[in-house]
Design a protein around this motif. Structure first.
Motif, PDB file in Angstrom:
ATOM      1  N   ILE A 165       0.830  -1.161  -0.082  1.00  0.00           N
ATOM      2  CA  ILE A 165      -0.072  -0.133  -0.060  1.00  0.00           C
ATOM      3  C   ILE A 165       0.773   1.339  -0.007  1.00  0.00           C
ATOM      4  CG2 ILE A 165      -1.688   1.344   1.159  1.00  0.00           C
ATOM      5  CD1 ILE A 165      -2.701  -1.339   2.475  1.00  0.00           C
ATOM      6  N   ASP A 166       0.701   2.083  -1.150  1.00  0.00           N
ATOM      7  CA  ASP A 166       1.463   3.253  -1.171  1.00  0.00           C
ATOM      8  C   ASP A 166       0.856   4.710  -0.747  1.00  0.00           C
ATOM      9  OD1 ASP A 166       3.488   1.838  -2.635  1.00  0.00           O
ATOM     10  OD2 ASP A 166       2.610   2.395  -4.579  1.00  0.00           O
ATOM     11  N   ARG A 167      -0.646   4.411  -0.696  1.00  0.00           N
ATOM     12  CA  ARG A 167      -1.322   5.627  -0.184  1.00  0.00           C
ATOM     13  C   ARG A 167      -2.766   5.022  -0.256  1.00  0.00           C
ATOM     14  NH1 ARG A 167      -2.436  10.944  -3.477  1.00  0.00           N
ATOM     15  NH2 ARG A 167      -3.530   9.659  -4.830  1.00  0.00           N
ATOM     16  N   SER A 168      -3.417   5.781   1.195  1.00  0.00           N
ATOM     17  CA  SER A 168      -4.687   5.211   1.181  1.00  0.00           C
ATOM     18  C   SER A 168      -5.378   6.670   1.639  1.00  0.00           C
ATOM     19  CB  SER A 168      -4.713   4.362   2.437  1.00  0.00           C
ATOM     20  OG  SER A 168      -6.133   4.041   2.869  1.00  0.00           O
ATOM     21  N   ILE A 169      -6.648   6.603   0.740  1.00  0.00           N
ATOM     22  CA  ILE A 169      -7.489   8.021   0.981  1.00  0.00           C
ATOM     23  C   ILE A 169      -8.680   7.610   1.849  1.00  0.00           C
ATOM     24  CG2 ILE A 169      -8.581   9.828  -0.302  1.00  0.00           C
ATOM     25  CD1 ILE A 169      -6.632   9.200  -2.530  1.00  0.00           C
ATOM     26  N   SER A 170      -8.896   7.860   2.943  1.00  0.00           N
ATOM     27  CA  SER A 170      -9.850   7.313   4.057  1.00  0.00           C
ATOM     28  C   SER A 170     -10.421   5.945   3.730  1.00  0.00           C
ATOM     29  CB  SER A 170     -11.131   8.308   3.747  1.00  0.00           C
ATOM     30  OG  SER A 170     -10.766   9.607   3.858  1.00  0.00           O
ATOM     31  N   GLY A 171      -9.356   5.259   3.268  1.00  0.00           N
ATOM     32  CA  GLY A 171      -9.548   3.689   3.361  1.00  0.00           C
ATOM     33  C   GLY A 171     -10.773   3.364   2.092  1.00  0.00           C
ATOM     34  N   LEU A 172     -11.022   4.435   1.401  1.00  0.00           N
ATOM     35  CA  LEU A 172     -12.064   4.110   0.161  1.00  0.00           C
ATOM     36  C   LEU A 172     -11.167   3.879  -1.150  1.00  0.00           C
ATOM     37  CD1 LEU A 172     -14.638   6.881   1.129  1.00  0.00           C
ATOM     38  CD2 LEU A 172     -14.734   4.517   1.322  1.00  0.00           C
ATOM     39  N   VAL A 173     -10.231   4.606  -1.370  1.00  0.00           N
ATOM     40  CA  VAL A 173      -9.217   4.413  -2.426  1.00  0.00           C
ATOM     41  C   VAL A 173      -7.798   4.153  -2.156  1.00  0.00           C
ATOM     42  CG1 VAL A 173      -8.364   5.443  -4.575  1.00  0.00           C
ATOM     43  CG2 VAL A 173     -10.618   5.987  -3.680  1.00  0.00           C
ATOM     44  N   MET A 174      -7.175   2.996  -2.458  1.00  0.00           N
ATOM     45  CA  MET A 174      -5.720   2.691  -2.038  1.00  0.00           C
ATOM     46  C   MET A 174      -4.876   2.551  -3.359  1.00  0.00           C
ATOM     47  SD  MET A 174      -8.023   1.323   0.477  1.00  0.00           S
ATOM     48  CE  MET A 174      -8.551   0.155  -0.551  1.00  0.00           C
ATOM     49  N   ASP A 175      -4.030   3.247  -3.381  1.00  0.00           N
ATOM     50  CA  ASP A 175      -2.784   3.063  -4.478  1.00  0.00           C
ATOM     51  C   ASP A 175      -1.729   1.673  -3.769  1.00  0.00           C
ATOM     52  OD1 ASP A 175      -3.828   5.031  -5.917  1.00  0.00           O
ATOM     53  OD2 ASP A 175      -2.650   6.593  -5.210  1.00  0.00           O
ATOM     54  N   VAL A 176      -1.675   0.729  -4.760  1.00  0.00           N
ATOM     55  CA  VAL A 176      -1.142  -0.434  -4.364  1.00  0.00           C
ATOM     56  C   VAL A 176      -0.066  -0.631  -5.369  1.00  0.00           C
ATOM     57  CG1 VAL A 176      -1.186  -2.838  -3.941  1.00  0.00           C
ATOM     58  CG2 VAL A 176      -2.998  -1.303  -3.229  1.00  0.00           C
ATOM     59  N   SER A 177       1.154  -1.053  -4.889  1.00  0.00           N
ATOM     60  CA  SER A 177       2.024  -1.484  -6.067  1.00  0.00           C
ATOM     61  C   SER A 177       2.332  -3.039  -5.954  1.00  0.00           C
ATOM     62  CB  SER A 177       3.333  -1.065  -5.654  1.00  0.00           C
ATOM     63  OG  SER A 177       3.678   0.489  -5.686  1.00  0.00           O
ATOM     64  N   PHE A 178       2.314  -3.719  -6.956  1.00  0.00           N
ATOM     65  CA  PHE A 178       2.389  -5.133  -7.003  1.00  0.00           C
ATOM     66  C   PHE A 178       3.345  -5.421  -8.294  1.00  0.00           C
ATOM     67  CE2 PHE A 178       0.893  -9.366  -8.392  1.00  0.00           C
ATOM     68  CZ  PHE A 178       1.382 -10.100  -7.381  1.00  0.00           C
ATOM     69  N   ARG A 179       4.700  -6.046  -8.040  1.00  0.00           N
ATOM     70  CA  ARG A 179       5.483  -6.486  -8.916  1.00  0.00           C
ATOM     71  C   ARG A 179       5.661  -5.380  -9.948  1.00  0.00           C
ATOM     72  NH1 ARG A 179       3.654 -12.506 -10.179  1.00  0.00           N
ATOM     73  NH2 ARG A 179       3.965 -13.337  -8.085  1.00  0.00           N
ATOM     74  N   GLY A 180       5.910  -4.136  -9.417  1.00  0.00           N
ATOM     75  CA  GLY A 180       6.169  -3.001 -10.215  1.00  0.00           C
ATOM     76  C   GLY A 180       4.912  -2.363 -11.189  1.00  0.00           C
ATOM     77  N   ILE A 181       3.676  -3.048 -10.873  1.00  0.00           N
ATOM     78  CA  ILE A 181       2.450  -2.427 -11.483  1.00  0.00           C
ATOM     79  C   ILE A 181       1.798  -1.559 -10.575  1.00  0.00           C
ATOM     80  CG2 ILE A 181       0.578  -3.067 -12.485  1.00  0.00           C
ATOM     81  CD1 ILE A 181       3.036  -4.015 -14.248  1.00  0.00           C
ATOM     82  N   ALA A 182       1.187  -0.405 -10.815  1.00  0.00           N
ATOM     83  CA  ALA A 182       0.649   0.604 -10.156  1.00  0.00           C
ATOM     84  C   ALA A 182      -0.859   0.151 -10.166  1.00  0.00           C
ATOM     85  CB  ALA A 182       0.893   1.954 -10.577  1.00  0.00           C
ATOM     86  N   LEU A 183      -1.435  -0.362  -9.029  1.00  0.00           N
ATOM     87  CA  LEU A 183      -2.836  -0.444  -9.145  1.00  0.00           C
ATOM     88  C   LEU A 183      -3.757   0.603  -8.049  1.00  0.00           C
ATOM     89  CD1 LEU A 183      -2.787  -4.193  -7.947  1.00  0.00           C
ATOM     90  CD2 LEU A 183      -2.815  -3.460 -10.287  1.00  0.00           C
ATOM     91  N   ARG A 184      -4.886   0.704  -8.471  1.00  0.00           N
ATOM     92  CA  ARG A 184      -5.826   1.951  -7.524  1.00  0.00           C
ATOM     93  C   ARG A 184      -6.990   0.849  -7.473  1.00  0.00           C
ATOM     94  NH1 ARG A 184      -6.298   7.864  -8.665  1.00  0.00           N
ATOM     95  NH2 ARG A 184      -4.366   7.594  -7.508  1.00  0.00           N
ATOM     96  N   VAL A 185      -7.163   0.730  -6.002  1.00  0.00           N
ATOM     97  CA  VAL A 185      -8.208  -0.162  -5.513  1.00  0.00           C
ATOM     98  C   VAL A 185      -9.316   0.614  -4.756  1.00  0.00           C
ATOM     99  CG1 VAL A 185      -8.574  -2.301  -4.071  1.00  0.00           C
ATOM    100  CG2 VAL A 185      -6.377  -2.063  -5.222  1.00  0.00           C
TER     101      VAL A 185
END
Length: 89
Positions: free
Chosen positions: A43-63
């Motif tokens: 988890i790179d960043r979390s905005i109020s637990g509603l949106v999370m920026d996640v890194s996985f094997r060099g790929i940027a995900l927004r959950v």
């Protein structure tokens, strides 16, 4: 691709210059899928637990807690499916 079918209902490509893909999580499996993604990714960043920026094997995900996963900068839908298979397994 059993994990993908179990947790993901659709994978769609976004419009624009860069190729991004949006995976829509199945409603009944949404919370479990998000938990798996957050456990395996960083988890790179979390905005109020509603949106999370996640890194996985060099790929940027927004959950998004609503059940969407944006995968940035991928080359193909097959690559998106492989990433989802690895992170949801």
């Amino acid at each position: 691709m059993s994990s993908v079918r179990e947790y993901v209902s659709t994978i769609e490509e976004t419009c624009g210059e860069e190729r991004h893909f949006v995976a829509t999580l199945r409603h009944g499996k949404r919370d479990e899928a998000i938990r798996r993604i957050l456990q395996k990714g960083q988890i790179d960043r979390s905005i109020s637990g509603l949106v999370m920026d996640v890194s996985f094997r060099g790929i940027a995900l927004r959950v998004y807690r609503a059940g969407k996963v944006l995968m940035k900068g991928l080359k193909s839908k097959e690559e998106a499916e492989r990433i989802l298979e690895d992170i949801l397994a």
